[in-house]
Each structure stands twice: as structure tokens, then as C-alpha cells.
Design a protein around this motif. Structure first.
Motif, PDB file in Angstrom:
ATOM      1  N   ALA A 209     -13.725  31.591 -15.717  1.00 45.66           N
ATOM      2  CA  ALA A 209     -12.515  30.866 -16.092  1.00 45.66           C
ATOM      3  C   ALA A 209     -12.685  29.370 -15.853  1.00 45.66           C
ATOM      4  O   ALA A 209     -12.265  28.538 -16.661  1.00 45.66           O
ATOM      5  N   GLY A 210     -13.334  29.010 -14.745  1.00 43.05           N
ATOM      6  CA  GLY A 210     -13.542  27.606 -14.439  1.00 43.05           C
ATOM      7  C   GLY A 210     -14.504  26.934 -15.415  1.00 43.05           C
ATOM      8  O   GLY A 210     -14.375  25.740 -15.687  1.00 43.05           O
ATOM      9  N   ALA A 211     -15.465  27.715 -15.941  1.00 37.50           N
ATOM     10  CA  ALA A 211     -16.464  27.158 -16.867  1.00 37.50           C
ATOM     11  C   ALA A 211     -16.090  27.391 -18.322  1.00 37.50           C
ATOM     12  O   ALA A 211     -16.902  27.125 -19.209  1.00 37.50           O
ATOM     13  N   LEU A 212     -14.865  27.869 -18.573  1.00 41.02           N
ATOM     14  CA  LEU A 212     -14.483  28.266 -19.926  1.00 41.02           C
ATOM     15  C   LEU A 212     -14.624  27.126 -20.935  1.00 41.02           C
ATOM     16  O   LEU A 212     -15.236  27.291 -21.999  1.00 41.02           O
ATOM     17  N   TYR A 217     -17.324  24.628 -25.434  1.00 39.40           N
ATOM     18  CA  TYR A 217     -17.881  23.429 -26.057  1.00 39.40           C
ATOM     19  C   TYR A 217     -19.351  23.644 -26.389  1.00 39.40           C
ATOM     20  O   TYR A 217     -19.813  23.336 -27.500  1.00 39.40           O
ATOM     21  N   GLY A 218     -20.107  24.163 -25.407  1.00 36.48           N
ATOM     22  CA  GLY A 218     -21.530  24.365 -25.618  1.00 36.48           C
ATOM     23  C   GLY A 218     -21.833  25.363 -26.716  1.00 36.48           C
ATOM     24  O   GLY A 218     -22.802  25.209 -27.469  1.00 36.48           O
ATOM     25  N   GLY A 219     -21.001  26.418 -26.823  1.00 34.88           N
ATOM     26  CA  GLY A 219     -21.261  27.443 -27.824  1.00 34.88           C
ATOM     27  C   GLY A 219     -20.740  27.096 -29.205  1.00 34.88           C
ATOM     28  O   GLY A 219     -21.485  27.120 -30.187  1.00 34.88           O
ATOM     29  N   ILE A 220     -19.466  26.754 -29.281  1.00 29.83           N
ATOM     30  CA  ILE A 220     -18.840  26.527 -30.584  1.00 29.83           C
ATOM     31  C   ILE A 220     -19.157  25.140 -31.131  1.00 29.83           C
ATOM     32  O   ILE A 220     -19.571  24.990 -32.283  1.00 29.83           O
ATOM     33  N   PHE A 221     -18.993  24.117 -30.293  1.00 29.74           N
ATOM     34  CA  PHE A 221     -19.205  22.751 -30.779  1.00 29.74           C
ATOM     35  C   PHE A 221     -20.696  22.408 -30.873  1.00 29.74           C
ATOM     36  O   PHE A 221     -21.175  21.977 -31.922  1.00 29.74           O
TER      37      PHE A 221
END
Length: 303
Positions: A209-212, A217-221
Motif C-alpha cells: 500500500a505504501g509503494a502503490l 507509476y513504474g508499471g503504467i507510466f
């Protein structure tokens, strides 16, 4: 689309990739490096599915390409990508986002040098670029006692694997569907990262949850959107021009680390960054005067 608009799209992709280094550092405050990479690349592979379905009926996308070959090529590229991304992610624990980005982008110089073993011609300009980059790397990373930090060393080794990865993509790009190749390499990297994470790390709901936001961002963007921007931009921009623009991710990573993480570089380190960037751009400017490259890394480099 005009050349200006395509270049702006490529510049936006470079900005997304550069800021991804910041997201990676923030994300690892909550989860381990393999957990972060595993979820990130899994999301990135899923984000490519709409593009794959969109182009699956277009003859130019499927002609002469074999899905089975794409799977094999994707798995091989994914193994190298897993190694490179793991070294980069672990290294970010011990170094700054700006340093990591500049060292990683040494692949722009290392690729033609490694090409010697594939009987590729290496010009004097390339050797000059390499010297500039190495001097810059020394100023950026090596301390007064002639030692290099653990994190910088991991990034440097990772740059070699990024170079191998680019050469693999260049080899397979004209033989298989590029989108399918990207999908299978991302999913391979994601699975290997998650398996390693289950073995070495502890996943918690609180940590995820903290790294969501950094993971999304890293995956989608970083993987999905930036990849799409690169595909669109390179339709209207020569590959050598695109490479120069995309190498600006190093600058965005340094600026992002300064503004968001309060990472600061001394004068010697700034000079090192400038020399490394000069080496990167010089080797790309040389390619503008030579025969265009057949294929380039479809995902630039995953940040």
C-alpha cells in the motif's frame, strides 16, 4: 504529425523514464527491490495488451513474424532484462537517482563497443565518446581514495547488461513482432522478479500500500505510456534523433532527485555528469551521419 510534435512526445517519454528512477527509490522504502520490479513489470506487460490487440489484424505488424519465435526471443530478452533491472533496483538502495541514471545510460557508449565482438565497425568518434564517458564516470563515482561505491558498481555492471539487452532487441526486432517481444520480455522479467521476491523478501499489505503510487507509476507510466509515446514519436522522427532525445532521461532523473529527494551533487560530480552526457550525445551525433540503425530498443531502457 510534425517533427516538432514527435520530438516533444519523445521528450515526454524521456521525462517519464527519468522520473521513474525517483519512483523506484521511493518505492523501495516500503517494499524490496524484487517485489517492486515484479509488480512493475507485470503491470507493464498488461499495459501492452491493448496495443497488441489493436495491431494484431494489421498485415504490416504480423507479416513474416512468428508468435513462437516472439515467445523464445521474449524469454531470452527477459532473462537479460531481469538481471539488468535487478542490478539497477538493488543499486538504487545505495546510490542516488541521478547517479544511477547517468551510469545506466553508459549503454549508449557500451553498445557500439560490444558490437566489436559482433564484427561491427567502431569509429574514432565512438572511441572519443567512450573516453569522455569514462572520465565522466570517474569524476561522478570514484572517491578520493580511488574506491567506487557499492551502488555505483551495481549500476555499472547493470549498464553492461542493458547493453547486451539492446543488442538482443536489435537482433530480434526485424524477426518477430516487436510488441509481442516486449510483452513476453516484460512478463518474463516480472515472473522471475516475483519468484525471487517470494524467496528472499517479505511482502506485506502495508508495504504494498505504501509503494502503490511508485509501483503504478513504474508499471503504467514508465513501461506502458512512455513506451507508447516512443512508438508514436519514432514514426515521425529518425532513430538517431530519437536516441539523443531519449538520452535526456538522465537529466530528468538528476533534476527529479534534486527536487523530490533532495539529492545534491558536488561540482566534481556535476562535471562528471556533463562529460558523460557529452559522450552519450557525441556517439549519437555520429550515427546521424552514418547509415540509420535498423531497429532500436522498443522500451528505451526501463527505468
Amino acid at each position: 504529425m510534425s517533427a516538432l510534435k514527435s520530438n516533444l512526445l519523445l521528450l515526454l517519454a524521456a521525462a517519464i523514464w527519468g522520473l521513474a528512477f525517483v519512483a523506484q527509490r521511493v518505492g523501495m522504502e516500503h517494499v524490496g527491490p524484487f517485489t517492486f520490479n515484479g509488480i512493475r513489470f507485470a503491470l507493464g506487460s498488461l499495459s501492452l495488451l491493448p496495443l497488441i490487440f489493436h495491431y494484431r489484424k494489421k498485415p504490416e505488424q504480423i507479416q513474416g513474424n512468428c508468435s513462437r519465435e516472439a515467445v523464445r526471443a521474449g524469454i531470452l530478452a527477459g532473462l537479460v532484462l531481469f538481471t539488468a533491472a535487478s542490478l539497477q533496483q538493488i543499486g538504487l538502495i545505495y546510490t542516488t537517482a541521478g547517479k544511477a541514471a547517468f551510469i545506466t545510460c553508459l549503454y549508449i557508449v557500451l553498445v557500439p563497443i560490444l558490437g566489436i565482438f559482433l564484427k561491427h565497425y567502431v569509429s574514432i568518434t565512438t572511441w572519443l565518446s567512450s573516453v569522455l564517458a569514462l572520465v565522466g564516470l570517474y569524476l561522478l563515482c570514484v572517491k578520493e581514495n580511488f574506491s567506487i561505491s557499492y551502488g555505483d558498481f551495481l549500476q555499472l555492471v547493470g549498464a553492461v547488461f542493458w547493453s547486451v539487452h539492446i543488442l538482443l532487441i536489435d537482433h530480434f526486432a526485424n524477426r518477430v513482432d516487436v510488441l509481442k517481444l516486449s510483452f513476453f520480455q516484460f512478463i518474463t522479467c516480472g515472473i522471475l522478479s516475483l519468484v525471487t521476491a517470494f524467496w528472499l523478501e517479505t511482502m506485506t499489505v502495508e508495504g504494498l500500500a505504501g509503494a502503490l503510487i511508485p509501483i503504478l507509476y513504474g508499471g503504467i507510466f514508465s513501461v506502458g505510456i512512455a513506451y507508447t509515446l516512443q512508438v508514436i514519436g519514432q514514426k515521425y522522427s529518425p532513430p538517431s534523433h530519437a536516441a539523443i532525445i531519449l538520452s535526456m532521461e538522465t537529466v530528468f532523473a538528476t533534476v527529479g532527485g534534486f527536487l523530490l529527494l533532495d539529492e545534491r551533487l558536488g561540482f566534481k560530480e556535476l562535471v562528471g555528469c556533463a562529460l558523460m552526457l557529452a559522450g552519450m550525445l557525441l556517439t549519437q551525433l555520429q550515427s546521424m551521419r552514418s547509415t540509420p540503425v535498423v531497429a532500436e530498443e522498443p522500451n528505451g531502457k526501463v527505468g
